[in-house]
Write a protein that holds these residues in place. Structure first.
Motif, PDB file in Angstrom:
ATOM      1  N   ALA A  50       1.104  -1.223   0.028  1.00 55.65           N
ATOM      2  CA  ALA A  50       0.081   0.121   0.151  1.00 55.65           C
ATOM      3  C   ALA A  50       0.925   1.384  -0.204  1.00 55.65           C
ATOM      4  O   ALA A  50       0.517   2.282  -0.738  1.00 55.65           O
ATOM      5  N   GLU A  51       1.997   1.100   0.932  1.00 54.54           N
ATOM      6  CA  GLU A  51       2.856   2.661   0.827  1.00 54.54           C
ATOM      7  C   GLU A  51       3.509   2.607  -0.554  1.00 54.54           C
ATOM      8  O   GLU A  51       3.665   3.774  -1.228  1.00 54.54           O
ATOM      9  N   ALA A  52       3.888   1.545  -1.230  1.00 54.66           N
ATOM     10  CA  ALA A  52       4.405   1.803  -2.574  1.00 54.66           C
ATOM     11  C   ALA A  52       3.348   2.150  -3.622  1.00 54.66           C
ATOM     12  O   ALA A  52       3.721   2.909  -4.491  1.00 54.66           O
ATOM     13  N   PHE A  53       2.227   1.702  -3.578  1.00 57.35           N
ATOM     14  CA  PHE A  53       0.967   2.270  -4.214  1.00 57.35           C
ATOM     15  C   PHE A  53       0.925   3.713  -4.032  1.00 57.35           C
ATOM     16  O   PHE A  53       0.807   4.503  -5.002  1.00 57.35           O
ATOM     17  N   ASN A  54       0.920   4.233  -2.822  1.00 58.54           N
ATOM     18  CA  ASN A  54       0.638   5.527  -2.551  1.00 58.54           C
ATOM     19  C   ASN A  54       1.601   6.396  -2.990  1.00 58.54           C
ATOM     20  O   ASN A  54       1.415   7.578  -3.639  1.00 58.54           O
ATOM     21  N   ALA A  55       2.928   5.772  -3.068  1.00 56.73           N
ATOM     22  CA  ALA A  55       3.900   6.515  -3.643  1.00 56.73           C
ATOM     23  C   ALA A  55       3.854   6.787  -5.126  1.00 56.73           C
ATOM     24  O   ALA A  55       4.216   7.799  -5.717  1.00 56.73           O
ATOM     25  N   LYS A  56       3.594   5.770  -5.769  1.00 61.94           N
ATOM     26  CA  LYS A  56       3.445   5.689  -7.095  1.00 61.94           C
ATOM     27  C   LYS A  56       2.410   6.682  -7.818  1.00 61.94           C
ATOM     28  O   LYS A  56       2.393   7.419  -8.686  1.00 61.94           O
ATOM     29  N   TYR A  57       1.127   6.709  -6.979  1.00 66.98           N
ATOM     30  CA  TYR A  57      -0.104   7.361  -7.575  1.00 66.98           C
ATOM     31  C   TYR A  57      -0.511   8.596  -6.751  1.00 66.98           C
ATOM     32  O   TYR A  57      -1.511   9.327  -7.356  1.00 66.98           O
ATOM     33  N   GLY A  58       0.206   8.775  -5.764  1.00 68.53           N
ATOM     34  CA  GLY A  58      -0.282   9.935  -4.865  1.00 68.53           C
ATOM     35  C   GLY A  58      -1.690   9.882  -4.330  1.00 68.53           C
ATOM     36  O   GLY A  58      -2.419  10.809  -4.083  1.00 68.53           O
ATOM     37  N   LEU A  59      -2.179   8.718  -3.670  1.00 68.65           N
ATOM     38  CA  LEU A  59      -3.058   8.326  -3.063  1.00 68.65           C
ATOM     39  C   LEU A  59      -2.993   8.180  -1.631  1.00 68.65           C
ATOM     40  O   LEU A  59      -1.897   8.070  -1.325  1.00 68.65           O
ATOM     41  N   ASN A  60      -3.982   7.672  -1.097  1.00 60.64           N
ATOM     42  CA  ASN A  60      -3.663   7.314   0.508  1.00 60.64           C
ATOM     43  C   ASN A  60      -4.712   6.310   0.803  1.00 60.64           C
ATOM     44  O   ASN A  60      -5.793   6.117   1.153  1.00 60.64           O
ATOM     45  N   VAL A  61      -4.060   5.021   0.730  1.00 60.31           N
ATOM     46  CA  VAL A  61      -4.507   3.727   0.959  1.00 60.31           C
ATOM     47  C   VAL A  61      -3.792   3.024   1.951  1.00 60.31           C
ATOM     48  O   VAL A  61      -2.567   2.967   2.066  1.00 60.31           O
ATOM     49  N   THR A  62      -4.415   2.465   2.945  1.00 62.65           N
ATOM     50  CA  THR A  62      -3.871   1.888   4.060  1.00 62.65           C
ATOM     51  C   THR A  62      -4.068   0.377   3.857  1.00 62.65           C
ATOM     52  O   THR A  62      -5.061  -0.233   3.798  1.00 62.65           O
ATOM     53  N   GLY A  63      -2.788  -0.290   4.145  1.00 62.89           N
ATOM     54  CA  GLY A  63      -2.959  -1.688   4.131  1.00 62.89           C
ATOM     55  C   GLY A  63      -3.011  -2.339   5.409  1.00 62.89           C
ATOM     56  O   GLY A  63      -2.250  -1.876   6.338  1.00 62.89           O
ATOM     57  N   LYS A  64      -3.808  -3.272   5.753  1.00 65.62           N
ATOM     58  CA  LYS A  64      -4.149  -3.930   7.062  1.00 65.62           C
ATOM     59  C   LYS A  64      -4.057  -5.270   6.724  1.00 65.62           C
ATOM     60  O   LYS A  64      -4.952  -5.926   6.075  1.00 65.62           O
ATOM     61  N   LYS A  65      -3.282  -6.030   7.659  1.00 65.28           N
ATOM     62  CA  LYS A  65      -3.472  -7.404   7.773  1.00 65.28           C
ATOM     63  C   LYS A  65      -4.662  -7.864   8.809  1.00 65.28           C
ATOM     64  O   LYS A  65      -4.680  -7.634   9.705  1.00 65.28           O
ATOM     65  N   VAL A  66      -5.283  -8.765   8.100  1.00 64.70           N
ATOM     66  CA  VAL A  66      -6.402  -9.530   8.594  1.00 64.70           C
ATOM     67  C   VAL A  66      -6.680 -10.641   8.391  1.00 64.70           C
ATOM     68  O   VAL A  66      -6.684 -11.120   6.900  1.00 64.70           O
ATOM     69  N   ASN A  67      -6.961 -11.675   8.977  1.00 65.22           N
ATOM     70  CA  ASN A  67      -7.105 -13.165   8.582  1.00 65.22           C
ATOM     71  C   ASN A  67      -8.333 -13.416   7.719  1.00 65.22           C
ATOM     72  O   ASN A  67      -9.083 -12.559   7.703  1.00 65.22           O
ATOM     73  N   GLU A  68      -8.492 -14.562   7.282  1.00 69.84           N
ATOM     74  CA  GLU A  68      -9.472 -14.771   6.483  1.00 69.84           C
ATOM     75  C   GLU A  68     -10.834 -14.757   6.953  1.00 69.84           C
ATOM     76  O   GLU A  68     -11.640 -14.183   6.365  1.00 69.84           O
ATOM     77  N   ALA A  69     -11.025 -15.157   8.064  1.00 70.42           N
ATOM     78  CA  ALA A  69     -12.425 -15.088   8.915  1.00 70.42           C
ATOM     79  C   ALA A  69     -12.588 -13.605   9.098  1.00 70.42           C
ATOM     80  O   ALA A  69     -13.628 -13.241   9.230  1.00 70.42           O
ATOM     81  N   GLY A  70     -11.544 -13.110   9.697  1.00 72.40           N
ATOM     82  CA  GLY A  70     -11.787 -11.614  10.099  1.00 72.40           C
ATOM     83  C   GLY A  70     -12.057 -10.887   8.824  1.00 72.40           C
ATOM     84  O   GLY A  70     -12.850  -9.634   9.084  1.00 72.40           O
ATOM     85  N   GLN A  71     -11.541 -10.950   7.688  1.00 66.74           N
ATOM     86  CA  GLN A  71     -11.910 -10.395   6.582  1.00 66.74           C
ATOM     87  C   GLN A  71     -13.339 -10.471   6.274  1.00 66.74           C
ATOM     88  O   GLN A  71     -14.007  -9.456   5.874  1.00 66.74           O
ATOM     89  N   VAL A  72     -13.758 -11.743   6.210  1.00 69.04           N
ATOM     90  CA  VAL A  72     -15.313 -12.192   6.027  1.00 69.04           C
ATOM     91  C   VAL A  72     -16.033 -11.301   7.001  1.00 69.04           C
ATOM     92  O   VAL A  72     -17.062 -10.599   6.465  1.00 69.04           O
ATOM     93  N   ASP A  73     -15.860 -11.211   8.172  1.00 70.45           N
ATOM     94  CA  ASP A  73     -16.636 -10.627   9.073  1.00 70.45           C
ATOM     95  C   ASP A  73     -16.631  -9.012   8.732  1.00 70.45           C
ATOM     96  O   ASP A  73     -17.699  -8.425   8.927  1.00 70.45           O
ATOM     97  N   LEU A  74     -15.560  -8.610   8.480  1.00 80.00           N
ATOM     98  CA  LEU A  74     -15.448  -7.008   8.385  1.00 80.00           C
ATOM     99  C   LEU A  74     -16.232  -6.841   7.242  1.00 80.00           C
ATOM    100  O   LEU A  74     -17.039  -5.626   7.193  1.00 80.00           O
ATOM    101  N   LEU A  75     -16.177  -7.421   6.119  1.00 71.85           N
ATOM    102  CA  LEU A  75     -16.796  -7.296   4.892  1.00 71.85           C
ATOM    103  C   LEU A  75     -18.283  -7.170   4.909  1.00 71.85           C
ATOM    104  O   LEU A  75     -19.054  -6.211   4.567  1.00 71.85           O
ATOM    105  N   ILE A  76     -18.899  -8.200   5.934  1.00 75.42           N
ATOM    106  CA  ILE A  76     -20.334  -8.179   6.129  1.00 75.42           C
ATOM    107  C   ILE A  76     -20.734  -6.993   6.849  1.00 75.42           C
ATOM    108  O   ILE A  76     -21.622  -6.386   6.587  1.00 75.42           O
ATOM    109  N   ARG A  77     -19.991  -6.820   8.053  1.00 76.21           N
ATOM    110  CA  ARG A  77     -20.337  -5.828   8.924  1.00 76.21           C
ATOM    111  C   ARG A  77     -20.444  -4.615   8.266  1.00 76.21           C
ATOM    112  O   ARG A  77     -21.467  -3.596   8.380  1.00 76.21           O
ATOM    113  N   GLU A  78     -19.309  -4.134   7.458  1.00 75.66           N
ATOM    114  CA  GLU A  78     -19.596  -2.901   6.926  1.00 75.66           C
ATOM    115  C   GLU A  78     -20.302  -2.792   5.932  1.00 75.66           C
ATOM    116  O   GLU A  78     -21.138  -1.538   5.787  1.00 75.66           O
ATOM    117  N   HIS A  79     -20.630  -3.901   5.233  1.00 74.69           N
ATOM    118  CA  HIS A  79     -21.793  -3.824   4.084  1.00 74.69           C
ATOM    119  C   HIS A  79     -23.211  -3.622   4.782  1.00 74.69           C
ATOM    120  O   HIS A  79     -23.984  -2.870   4.268  1.00 74.69           O
TER     121      HIS A  79
END
Length: 362
Positions: A50-79
């Motif tokens: 994400a840091e390299a992506f931001n440097a390349k394109y001038g954007l603000n993206v945060t990379g976050k490590k989340v395990n498989e089950a955690g990602q599913v839970d976050l995606l559902i709850r945020e939706h």
């Protein structure tokens, strides 16, 4: 500009047409008008990506490590809350993503038009960004060559309590691996049985029989670091044999471990777990999300993962010379995951976990 680029379903539009319709510069400009966002991935390498992506394109993206089950839970709850923080999910639970989240409109798969034509059809819908090889491995300090040539050896008394593996109850991909074998490669498991025991397999499912016998033989169940320690730590007289992600071979350099791939094993030396890249529907940064997916499909964007043996979906991108495991020479020995059977993988997951738990505790 939210609808700047149309979602492309694999196989609907020819690769050349998609390439003509795709405008990377326009996508970059559209992304610059969007708010900061977050991307989820199972690897901590997503932070530096994400840091390299931001440097390349001038954007603000945060990379976050989340395990498989955690990602599913976050995606559902945020939706459900209508408040999307994570715009991109990388390498989450394949069966759940395909069977539930895509079907329910929580996430969508998007394929960049300039890259789609280079991807295998099986990697386009849903989009596979990278694949994680899980391989059978041994300790090259204690053994000159791999001590195992056939998975059925692992259910024999000689390997009782001497095999290490990640817990299928904690890592559902391992239960899904059992189902992939049963669904698509049971004949190969039966052939391996006959090669080892000198007689045809008799029964309904060779895979089912192997899973039961393997669990009953008392494998060491641990997390990825524990498995790597058991197999690869130097100075062992009788190290464990086992299965782990090729990414753990970096411990050979970092910790002086002696991990080596067990080549030539019947029926497979391991398997490739697809790392899907999907976009959260309703994200306030859809073009940033698409641009990040595009970035992950480039040599630059996937470099932090390919150095750990993760296989880029675009075959034009090879593995770097400094990749530690040497997996590139063994790709033809690995079981290829079939995402088309995700419904079955999810439906039967609990069955395989129950079998595992019951036999392991006998």
């Amino acid at each position: 500009m939210k609808g700047l680029l149309t979602t492309v379903a694999a196989g609907v539009i020819a690769g050349s047409a998609m390439a003509q319709d795709f405008d990377l510069d326009a996508l970059v400009e559209a992304a610059k008008g969007e708010p900061p966002t977050t991307v989820y991935a199972v690897t901590g390498k997503i932070v530096e990506t994400a840091e390299a992506f931001n440097a390349k394109y001038g954007l603000n993206v945060t990379g976050k490590k989340v395990n498989e089950a955690g990602q599913v839970d976050l995606l559902i709850r945020e939706h459900q809350a209508g408040s999307i923080t994570g715009s991109v999910s990388l390498a989450s639970d394949v069966a759940v993503i395909v069977t539930d989240l895509v079907a329910q409109g929580v996430v969508e798969s998007w394929v960049p038009g300039d890259i789609a034509q280079h991807l295998a059809e099986s990697a386009r819908d849903p989009l596979v960004v990278v694949s994680d090889p899980h391989v059978w491995a041994y300790n090259s300090e204690a053994q000159d060559t791999c001590p195992v040539t056939n998975v059925w050896q692992l259910v024999d008394p000689d390997f009782a309590r001497l095999v290490a593996i990640m817990d299928p109850l904690e890592k559902p991909m391992y239960a899904d691996w059992f189902n992939q074998l049963a669904e698509h490669h049971d004949d190969a498991m039966a052939a391996a049985y006959e090669a080892h025991y000198g007689k045809p397999f008799e029964g309904d499912s060779a895979t089912d029989a192997w899973v039961r016998a393997f669990a009953a033989n008392g494998p060491l169940v641990a997390d990825s670091s524990g498995v790597a320690d058991a197999i690869g730590a130097p100075g062992q007289e009788k190290p464990f044999f086992g299965m782990l992600s090729a990414a753990k071979f970096r411990d050979n350099a970092d910790k002086g471990y002696k991990l080596a791939i067990c080549s030539g094993m019947q029926p497979f030396a391991g398997w490739l777990y697809p790392g899907l890249g999907v976009i959260a529907k309703g994200t306030p940064a859809p073009n940033t999300a698409k641009l990040f997916i595009h970035y992950l499909l480039t040599e630059e964007g996937i470099a932090a993962q390919s150095v750990d043996g993760k296989i880029p979906a675009d075959p034009r991108i090879g593995l770097p010379a400094e990749e530690a495991s040497g997996i590139g020479a063994h790709l033809g020995e690995l079981m290829v995951w079939d995402t088309a059977s995700s419904d079955s993988d999810l439906e039967r997951r609990q069955d395989w976990q129950d079998i595992w738990m019951t036999e392991l505790n006998r």
